[in-house]
Design a protein around this motif. Structure first.
Motif, PDB file in Angstrom:
ATOM      1  N   PRO A   3       0.837  -1.205   0.000  1.00 20.79           N
ATOM      2  CA  PRO A   3       0.000   0.000   0.000  1.00 20.79           C
ATOM      3  C   PRO A   3       0.870   1.254   0.000  1.00 20.79           C
ATOM      4  CG  PRO A   3       0.036  -0.967   2.185  1.00 20.79           C
ATOM      5  CD  PRO A   3       0.795  -1.906   1.289  1.00 20.79           C
ATOM      6  N   VAL A   4       0.268   2.364  -0.314  1.00 15.20           N
ATOM      7  CA  VAL A   4       0.937   3.659  -0.229  1.00 15.20           C
ATOM      8  C   VAL A   4       0.292   4.408   0.928  1.00 15.20           C
ATOM      9  CG1 VAL A   4       1.405   5.853  -1.400  1.00 15.20           C
ATOM     10  CG2 VAL A   4       1.459   3.706  -2.698  1.00 15.20           C
ATOM     11  N   LEU A   5       1.118   4.817   1.885  1.00 12.78           N
ATOM     12  CA  LEU A   5       0.650   5.576   3.039  1.00 12.78           C
ATOM     13  C   LEU A   5       1.250   6.971   2.958  1.00 12.78           C
ATOM     14  CD1 LEU A   5       1.306   2.961   5.887  1.00 12.78           C
ATOM     15  CD2 LEU A   5      -0.707   3.181   4.434  1.00 12.78           C
ATOM     16  N   GLU A   6       0.506   7.941   3.419  1.00  7.16           N
ATOM     17  CA  GLU A   6       1.020   9.307   3.423  1.00  7.16           C
ATOM     18  C   GLU A   6       0.908   9.900   4.815  1.00  7.16           C
ATOM     19  OE1 GLU A   6      -0.076  11.999   0.324  1.00  7.16           O
ATOM     20  OE2 GLU A   6      -0.297  10.382  -1.146  1.00  7.16           O
ATOM     21  N   SER A   7       1.840  10.772   5.118  1.00  5.18           N
ATOM     22  CA  SER A   7       1.796  11.589   6.321  1.00  5.18           C
ATOM     23  C   SER A   7       1.981  13.029   5.860  1.00  5.18           C
ATOM     24  CB  SER A   7       2.908  11.160   7.296  1.00  5.18           C
ATOM     25  OG  SER A   7       4.177  11.402   6.732  1.00  5.18           O
ATOM     26  N   GLU A   8       2.184  13.918   6.776  1.00  2.00           N
ATOM     27  CA  GLU A   8       2.280  15.333   6.413  1.00  2.00           C
ATOM     28  C   GLU A   8       3.370  15.599   5.374  1.00  2.00           C
ATOM     29  OE1 GLU A   8       3.381  19.599   8.491  1.00  2.00           O
ATOM     30  OE2 GLU A   8       2.639  17.976   9.757  1.00  2.00           O
ATOM     31  N   ARG A   9       4.553  15.032   5.581  1.00  2.00           N
ATOM     32  CA  ARG A   9       5.687  15.332   4.702  1.00  2.00           C
ATOM     33  C   ARG A   9       6.202  14.146   3.907  1.00  2.00           C
ATOM     34  NH1 ARG A   9       9.979  17.277   8.818  1.00  2.00           N
ATOM     35  NH2 ARG A   9       9.089  15.522   9.950  1.00  2.00           N
ATOM     36  N   LEU A  10       5.634  12.949   4.155  1.00  2.00           N
ATOM     37  CA  LEU A  10       6.221  11.729   3.631  1.00  2.00           C
ATOM     38  C   LEU A  10       5.230  10.869   2.852  1.00  2.00           C
ATOM     39  CD1 LEU A  10       8.054  10.709   6.919  1.00  2.00           C
ATOM     40  CD2 LEU A  10       9.036  11.955   4.973  1.00  2.00           C
ATOM     41  N   ILE A  11       5.783  10.105   1.932  1.00  5.23           N
ATOM     42  CA  ILE A  11       5.057   9.040   1.246  1.00  5.23           C
ATOM     43  C   ILE A  11       5.771   7.742   1.598  1.00  5.23           C
ATOM     44  CG2 ILE A  11       4.414   8.053  -0.981  1.00  5.23           C
ATOM     45  CD1 ILE A  11       4.540  10.948  -2.099  1.00  5.23           C
ATOM     46  N   LEU A  12       5.033   6.792   2.147  1.00  5.20           N
ATOM     47  CA  LEU A  12       5.569   5.466   2.441  1.00  5.20           C
ATOM     48  C   LEU A  12       5.052   4.549   1.343  1.00  5.20           C
ATOM     49  CD1 LEU A  12       4.839   5.349   6.282  1.00  5.20           C
ATOM     50  CD2 LEU A  12       6.738   6.433   5.071  1.00  5.20           C
ATOM     51  N   ARG A  13       5.979   3.966   0.586  1.00 11.76           N
ATOM     52  CA  ARG A  13       5.588   3.222  -0.610  1.00 11.76           C
ATOM     53  C   ARG A  13       6.465   1.998  -0.780  1.00 11.76           C
ATOM     54  NH1 ARG A  13       9.806   3.812  -3.830  1.00 11.76           N
ATOM     55  NH2 ARG A  13      10.885   5.792  -4.105  1.00 11.76           N
ATOM     56  N   GLY A  14       6.099   1.194  -1.772  1.00 13.14           N
ATOM     57  CA  GLY A  14       6.897   0.020  -2.106  1.00 13.14           C
ATOM     58  C   GLY A  14       8.220   0.408  -2.750  1.00 13.14           C
ATOM     59  N   TRP A  15       9.078  -0.558  -2.811  1.00 13.51           N
ATOM     60  CA  TRP A  15      10.423  -0.357  -3.344  1.00 13.51           C
ATOM     61  C   TRP A  15      10.451  -0.399  -4.859  1.00 13.51           C
ATOM     62  CZ3 TRP A  15      14.050   1.302  -0.174  1.00 13.51           C
ATOM     63  CH2 TRP A  15      13.824   1.128   1.200  1.00 13.51           C
ATOM     64  N   LYS A  16      11.309   0.430  -5.424  1.00 15.69           N
ATOM     65  CA  LYS A  16      11.568   0.442  -6.862  1.00 15.69           C
ATOM     66  C   LYS A  16      13.041   0.114  -7.075  1.00 15.69           C
ATOM     67  CE  LYS A  16       8.378   4.318  -7.459  1.00 15.69           C
ATOM     68  NZ  LYS A  16       8.289   5.736  -7.837  1.00 15.69           N
ATOM     69  N   ARG A  17      13.343  -0.484  -8.194  1.00 22.51           N
ATOM     70  CA  ARG A  17      14.729  -0.832  -8.486  1.00 22.51           C
ATOM     71  C   ARG A  17      15.646   0.399  -8.392  1.00 22.51           C
ATOM     72  NH1 ARG A  17      16.805  -5.478 -10.945  1.00 22.51           N
ATOM     73  NH2 ARG A  17      18.902  -5.192 -11.757  1.00 22.51           N
ATOM     74  N   GLU A  18      15.139   1.549  -8.805  1.00 23.20           N
ATOM     75  CA  GLU A  18      15.971   2.760  -8.770  1.00 23.20           C
ATOM     76  C   GLU A  18      16.234   3.265  -7.348  1.00 23.20           C
ATOM     77  OE1 GLU A  18      11.840   4.005 -10.387  1.00 23.20           O
ATOM     78  OE2 GLU A  18      13.253   2.376 -10.729  1.00 23.20           O
ATOM     79  N   ASP A  19      15.588   2.672  -6.340  1.00 21.58           N
ATOM     80  CA  ASP A  19      15.873   3.006  -4.947  1.00 21.58           C
ATOM     81  C   ASP A  19      17.136   2.309  -4.443  1.00 21.58           C
ATOM     82  OD1 ASP A  19      13.459   4.466  -4.808  1.00 21.58           O
ATOM     83  OD2 ASP A  19      12.349   2.718  -4.066  1.00 21.58           O
ATOM     84  N   PHE A  20      17.619   1.322  -5.192  1.00 19.20           N
ATOM     85  CA  PHE A  20      18.733   0.520  -4.709  1.00 19.20           C
ATOM     86  C   PHE A  20      20.028   1.302  -4.494  1.00 19.20           C
ATOM     87  CE2 PHE A  20      22.408  -2.321  -5.404  1.00 19.20           C
ATOM     88  CZ  PHE A  20      22.331  -3.003  -4.198  1.00 19.20           C
ATOM     89  N   PRO A  21      20.462   2.190  -5.376  1.00 19.54           N
ATOM     90  CA  PRO A  21      21.734   2.877  -5.116  1.00 19.54           C
ATOM     91  C   PRO A  21      21.777   3.605  -3.761  1.00 19.54           C
ATOM     92  CG  PRO A  21      21.105   3.190  -7.395  1.00 19.54           C
ATOM     93  CD  PRO A  21      19.930   2.530  -6.703  1.00 19.54           C
ATOM     94  N   ALA A  22      20.705   4.260  -3.370  1.00 20.65           N
ATOM     95  CA  ALA A  22      20.687   4.944  -2.068  1.00 20.65           C
ATOM     96  C   ALA A  22      20.732   3.927  -0.933  1.00 20.65           C
ATOM     97  CB  ALA A  22      19.450   5.828  -1.952  1.00 20.65           C
ATOM     98  N   TYR A  23      20.027   2.814  -1.091  1.00 21.28           N
ATOM     99  CA  TYR A  23      20.059   1.765  -0.069  1.00 21.28           C
ATOM    100  C   TYR A  23      21.452   1.151   0.027  1.00 21.28           C
ATOM    101  CZ  TYR A  23      19.037  -2.467   2.534  1.00 21.28           C
ATOM    102  OH  TYR A  23      19.056  -3.475   3.474  1.00 21.28           O
ATOM    103  N   ALA A  24      22.085   0.892  -1.111  1.00 21.29           N
ATOM    104  CA  ALA A  24      23.432   0.315  -1.119  1.00 21.29           C
ATOM    105  C   ALA A  24      24.427   1.253  -0.451  1.00 21.29           C
ATOM    106  CB  ALA A  24      23.860  -0.014  -2.550  1.00 21.29           C
ATOM    107  N   ALA A  25      24.296   2.559  -0.694  1.00 17.59           N
ATOM    108  CA  ALA A  25      25.177   3.533  -0.049  1.00 17.59           C
ATOM    109  C   ALA A  25      24.970   3.504   1.468  1.00 17.59           C
ATOM    110  CB  ALA A  25      24.933   4.929  -0.610  1.00 17.59           C
ATOM    111  N   PHE A  26      23.724   3.428   1.905  1.00 10.56           N
ATOM    112  CA  PHE A  26      23.420   3.302   3.331  1.00 10.56           C
ATOM    113  C   PHE A  26      24.084   2.050   3.899  1.00 10.56           C
ATOM    114  CE2 PHE A  26      20.672   1.058   6.358  1.00 10.56           C
ATOM    115  CZ  PHE A  26      20.661   1.942   7.422  1.00 10.56           C
ATOM    116  N   CYS A  27      23.927   0.921   3.218  1.00  6.29           N
ATOM    117  CA  CYS A  27      24.480  -0.349   3.704  1.00  6.29           C
ATOM    118  C   CYS A  27      25.998  -0.347   3.766  1.00  6.29           C
ATOM    119  CB  CYS A  27      24.010  -1.502   2.815  1.00  6.29           C
ATOM    120  SG  CYS A  27      22.275  -1.922   3.042  1.00  6.29           S
ATOM    121  N   ALA A  28      26.656   0.405   2.905  1.00  9.06           N
ATOM    122  CA  ALA A  28      28.121   0.457   2.867  1.00  9.06           C
ATOM    123  C   ALA A  28      28.699   1.391   3.929  1.00  9.06           C
ATOM    124  CB  ALA A  28      28.582   0.896   1.479  1.00  9.06           C
TER     125      ALA A  28
END
Length: 167
Positions: A3-28
């Motif tokens: 599902p997609v959830l929203e708050s005042e400033r944020l969208i909580l959504r499913g993962w997209k392949r293009e989200d991986f580089p930021a996640y990989a940087a976090f993990c490193a």
């Protein structure tokens, strides 16, 4: 499907392949991952990234990508982590470098609390926090979580918190 959830400033959504580089940087990043098992190489990061997406198929819930409403930037993740070794789902969160200190973790976690209670009909959630992770302890306290007896997770000590739903 996530599902997609929203708050005042944020969208909580499913993962997209293009989200991986930021996640990989976090993990490193040794500083960002020191309380969650330490840095991971690209292949290990991909395994974690894929498992977050796959948890939705296996559990019917999982981790959301936290996206800022005013940009396409992904600030981190929040959601329910529930491997078979846990008796109940954990409310978990992590922010990427540069997004901390703005209240995003509390805002995102609070939205997940409400969704878990209202849509999934789950009882109040719990969270594990490393004893040295003062930032996550502060998030848990800002969410109104009550301390429980300490425990161990992945061979390391953890504080446990029980969340209460916001009024």
């Amino acid at each position: 499907m996530t599902p997609v959830l929203e708050s005042e400033r944020l969208i909580l959504r499913g993962w997209k392949r293009e989200d991986f580089p930021a996640y990989a940087a976090f993990c490193a990043d040794p500083e960002r991952t020191r309380h969650i098992g330490g840095p991971k190489n690209g292949f290990e990061a991909w395994t974690g990234f894929s498992s977050m997406a796959g948890a939705w198929a296996l559990n019917g819930y999982g981790m959301f990508a936290v996206q800022l409403k005013d940009t396409d930037a992904v600030a981190g993740y929040v959601g329910l982590w529930h491997p078979p070794l846990l008796d109940e789902p954990e409310l978990a969160w992590s922010l990427y470098a540069g997004f901390e200190g703005k209240g995003y973790a509390v805002e995102a976690a609070r939205r997940v609390q409400v969704w878990a209670a209202e849509d999934l009909k789950l009882p109040p959630l719990m969270s594990f926090v490393h004893p040295d992770n003062l930032a996550s302890q502060a998030v848990a306290k800002r969410l109104g979580a009550e301390p429980m007896s300490p425990t161990e997770l992945r061979g390391e000590p953890r504080l446990r918190f029980r969340h209460v739903l916001p009024a």
